[in-house]
Design a protein around this motif. Structure first.
Motif, PDB file in Angstrom:
ATOM      1  N   ARG A  64       1.075  -7.920  20.560  1.00 29.40           N
ATOM      2  CA  ARG A  64       0.762  -8.399  21.909  1.00 29.40           C
ATOM      3  C   ARG A  64      -0.523  -7.759  22.432  1.00 29.40           C
ATOM      4  NH1 ARG A  64       6.597  -7.599  23.113  1.00 29.40           N
ATOM      5  NH2 ARG A  64       7.617  -9.626  22.925  1.00 29.40           N
ATOM      6  N   LEU A  87      -3.485  -9.218  20.647  1.00 27.75           N
ATOM      7  CA  LEU A  87      -3.802 -10.562  21.119  1.00 27.75           C
ATOM      8  C   LEU A  87      -4.585 -10.508  22.431  1.00 27.75           C
ATOM      9  CD1 LEU A  87      -3.543 -13.607  20.807  1.00 27.75           C
ATOM     10  CD2 LEU A  87      -1.311 -13.471  21.946  1.00 27.75           C
ATOM     11  N   SER A 131      -8.376 -11.932  22.752  1.00 30.93           N
ATOM     12  CA  SER A 131      -8.649 -12.972  23.736  1.00 30.93           C
ATOM     13  C   SER A 131      -9.760 -12.580  24.694  1.00 30.93           C
ATOM     14  CB  SER A 131      -7.380 -13.292  24.535  1.00 30.93           C
ATOM     15  OG  SER A 131      -6.364 -13.769  23.680  1.00 30.93           O
ATOM     16  N   GLU A 136      -5.783 -16.438  16.887  1.00 32.22           N
ATOM     17  CA  GLU A 136      -4.776 -17.388  16.427  1.00 32.22           C
ATOM     18  C   GLU A 136      -3.893 -16.784  15.342  1.00 32.22           C
ATOM     19  OE1 GLU A 136      -3.913 -20.312  17.682  1.00 32.22           O
ATOM     20  OE2 GLU A 136      -5.323 -19.763  19.261  1.00 32.22           O
ATOM     21  N   ARG A 177      -1.490 -14.580  17.088  1.00 36.24           N
ATOM     22  CA  ARG A 177      -0.532 -15.432  17.800  1.00 36.24           C
ATOM     23  C   ARG A 177       0.543 -15.950  16.836  1.00 36.24           C
ATOM     24  NH1 ARG A 177      -1.914 -17.469  22.647  1.00 36.24           N
ATOM     25  NH2 ARG A 177      -4.127 -17.309  22.121  1.00 36.24           N
TER      26      ARG A 177
END
Length: 712
Positions: free
Chosen positions: A679, A682, A686, A697, A700
């Motif tokens: 998490r 990510l 991002s 991705e 994810r």
């Protein structure tokens, strides 16, 4: 129009009543960072500039409100574009409408000046939506870099809010579209141009004309508020006619009279009439009649304020902080800034930053042209340029002390820098905040006679581009820097622009273009007999071939670099070549070789004091051990790397390290810990650039696998 699948709340009522415009207020976007993402997102922005009084706009306000009521009834967001001549009161009308709606939109207010008239060009949509996201509680680490991703997040965060948005001084419909919120919110756009392109977005187009004579007289009467208009009605009519009915011109003339309570209106009429030829000619072209009114305000400034006004008109960017003002004057200018602010010639943008209204800035620049000697103008611009170059170089030293800083060229006068402290993230934040100004300086430097500054300032921006991935700006400034270096015939500078610029091209996915730049640098170094420079390009060429999927070719180039660079005296660069060799070996499944090369790179880079790249090598070494299922040394390697990279605000590399820690946690059966690592990775991915979207991705997908469902 854009439909929304939600219900709506009907808002009744219309904006009524005569009012008088007292001025147009502009301001920057202010935000406050709080701890905790939930607390940040809960904060409610109230950014609209203060409400100003207007006259003779009842028809227009009624039309705007009818449009809003209709779209609300039909379940659409309300979008209106208010266009017209500069100084005609577009912002005042939009503010009157939106302020009246605010009680019914408790989600808050957002405001942005899109800078259509900025000498450096309109504000970039990705920068504006980034400021909106920060206002809505999105941290720097959560911030996407790609415009599309930022716009999507912005729409998501605003979809359930009830808010109003003012996008002031827009240049094009394309600039506006990414800034439109989600949900059934109300957006007003102001522009000097009609914007038919927004009609496809459900936009209501409203064009404002100058005030009728009686409405302009009413504006003058309220501005003065001392009975002179009633006592001299014909003179008042003559004055507003000379102002061509433009509210800004009437306000400036009225403010001038208000500061002289014993002066008759006739005196102001005579002053304008004496410049009537100029005033009438300029009024034909639109905004220039405001220049005559600004001349009168300028003439009332104390000498020190008038000089600052003139000199800051030379500033390359649209907004500036107090440090560059001090550098320009070579003294503290706080009191003088207050005088200009009080005279409505300078806008307080918050956080000790200021900007001119676009017309006022043009007026200030014209005064510099008229009243400052050419050598004084050049010297003032040079002081500004040196301030930005020296401060950016200091930021570069703080963030990336291993970057080989090339010599800098400063003017003859002492250089005044901003105080950045010693914090890497703070230095990066300064570079990002000032990036529009730094780019403006780079583009201004060569025509102004300072070509070396163009490539030197581009060079100083390296750590910002490397860490925060402003790829489009990366390309633009290195292109200008290369042109300047070529103009100077400086081959060392040319090679730096080619290699640093080529790394940016790799980030943009232009791998062939990057390879051409690296090969050109190699030829230049070879021709000049610079063996070390040539050896360094082997590393760069290898990176390009690696990105192009030519792993055998990349490995050969990295092997040569790993041998030749230490022989030329650069062990650190040789360590980087070994790091790149390890990366290629890992990709080819040569796990023992990857481990050997990564370990050698880690040792060399640590000994060289390059802790950033040593941390990268530690992460790669940890990945190689994981691939061989040797788990014992992995946690110490990755934890050390993580601590180092976090302290350097290196978000992308931090994310890669977190991914490896997640893999380690999974191997040990610690599924919850693995999810936490993924998490965080990510979030960091991002916040980086579009070229790293594949990494985001991939993370994810790993989260979805662990959690058993898709991850937003």
């Amino acid at each position: 129009m854009r439909g929304q699948g939600h219900g709506h709340n009907e808002l009744s009522g219309t904006v009524h009543g005569a009012a008088v415009q007292a001025g147009t207020v502009y301001g920057g976007i202010h935000y406050r960072v709080e701890t905790g993402a939930e607390e940040q997102i809960r904060q409610i922005p109230w950014q609209l500039p203060p409400l100003v009084r207007i006259t003779d706009r009842t028809v227009e306000l009624d039309a705007l409100e009818r449009h809003r009521a209709r779209t609300a009834h039909e379940g659409y967001p309300a979008l209106a574009a208010v266009s017209g001549l500069g100084g005609v009161g577009k912002t005042a009308v939009a503010l009157t409408w939106l302020h009246a709606l605010s009680p019914h939109f408790p989600g808050g207010q957002l405001y942005a000046d899109l800078g259509a008239q900025s000498p450096n060009g309109p504000a970039a949509p990705d920068e504006v939506v980034g400021r909106f996201l920060r206002t809505l509680g999105v941290s720097a680490k959560q911030m996407p870099s790609a415009l599309a991703d930022r716009a999507a997040l912005y729409r998501s965060l605003t979809a359930s809010r009830r808010l109003v948005v003012l996008l002031d001084d827009a240049a094009t419909a394309a600039q506006v579209r990414p800034l439109l919120p989600g949900g059934q919110n109300v957006t007003a756009v102001t522009s000097r141009w009609r914007m038919p392109g927004l009609i496809v977005d459900g936009c209501y187009a409203l064009h404002l004309e100058p005030l009728a004579t009686e409405a302009a007289v009413e504006l003058l009467e309220i501005t003065l508020a001392d009975g002179r208009v009633a006592a001299q009605p014909e003179e008042a009519r003559a004055l507003v006619k000379l102002c061509a009915g433009l509210p800004l011109a009437v306000r400036v003339a009225g403010a001038r009279l208000a500061a002289r309570p014993r002066r008759e209106i006739t005196t102001m009429v005579r002053a304008l009439t004496e410049e009537r030829g100029r005033l009438e000619a300029l009024a034909i072209q639109g905004d220039h009649n405001v220049r005559a009114a600004l001349d009168l305000s300028y003439q009332g400034l104390p000498p020190e304020a008038a000089r600052l006004y003139r000199l800051m008109g030379l500033h390359p960017g649209s907004e500036f902080g107090t440090p560059v003002v001090r550098a320009t004057l070579a003294s503290d200018a706080a009191d003088v800034l207050d005088l200009l602010h009080d005279a409505n010639l300078l806008v307080d943008a918050g956080e000790e930053r200021y900007r001119f209204h676009d017309l006022v800035r043009l007026h200030a620049a014209s005064k510099a042209e008229e009243e400052e000697l050419p050598q004084e103008r050049v010297a003032a611009l040079r002081r500004m340029v040196d301030h930005y170059l020296a401060t950016a170089t200091r930021a570069e030293e703080i963030v990336d002390p291993q970057h080989r800083t090339m010599p800098r060229s400063y003017g003859a006068e002492p250089v005044i820098m901003a105080d950045l402290g010693d914090d890497a993230e703070g230095a990066l934040d300064w570079l990002e905040l000032e990036l529009p100004n730094l780019m403006a300086v780079i583009h201004r430097a060569r025509p102004a006679g300072f070509p070396a500054v163009a490539w030197q300032l581009a060079d100083a921006l390296w750590p910002l581009f490397l860490r925060r991935k402003f790829y489009d700006q990366w390309r633009a400034v290195h292109k200008e820097g290369l042109t300047a270096a070529e103009e100077l015939g400086d081959t060392a500078a040319q090679c730096r622009m080619l290699t640093s610029g080529g790394v940016g091209e790799l980030g943009l996915g232009s791998h062939e273009r990057a390879l051409e730049m690296f090969e050109r640098a190699a030829r230049t170094f070879c021709t000049s007999g610079n063996a070390l420079g040539y050896a360094r390009t082997l590393n760069y060429q290898g990176l390009a071939h690696q990105r192009l999927g030519r792993l055998d070719k990349a490995a050969k180039l990295f092997t040569r670099a790993a041998t030749e660079l230490p022989a030329c005296g650069d062990r650190r660069a040789g360590g980087l070549a070994r790091l790149n060799l390890a990366d290629v070996a890992l990709a080819r499944g040569l796990l023992e070789q990857a481990t050997t090369d990564a370990d050698a790179a880690y040792t060399t880079l640590r000994e060289a004091g390059d802790m950033y790249n040593a941390a990268r090598a530690a992460t790669l070494l940890g990945r190689a051990y994981l691939a061989r299922d040797h788990l014992d040394p992995v946690e110490d390697l990755l934890s050390t790397a993580l601590s180092t990279l976090r302290g350097m605000a290196a978000d992308y590399e931090t994310a890669r390290t977190l991914e490896s820690l997640a893999v380690l946690a999974e191997r040990r059966g610690q599924q919850g810990l693995a999810r936490d690592y993924y998490r965080e990775a990510l979030e960091l991915h991002s916040s980086v650039s579009r070229s790293e979207s594949a990494d985001a991705e991939a993370v994810r997908a790993q989260l979805a696998r662990l959690e058993g469902h898709a991850v937003d």
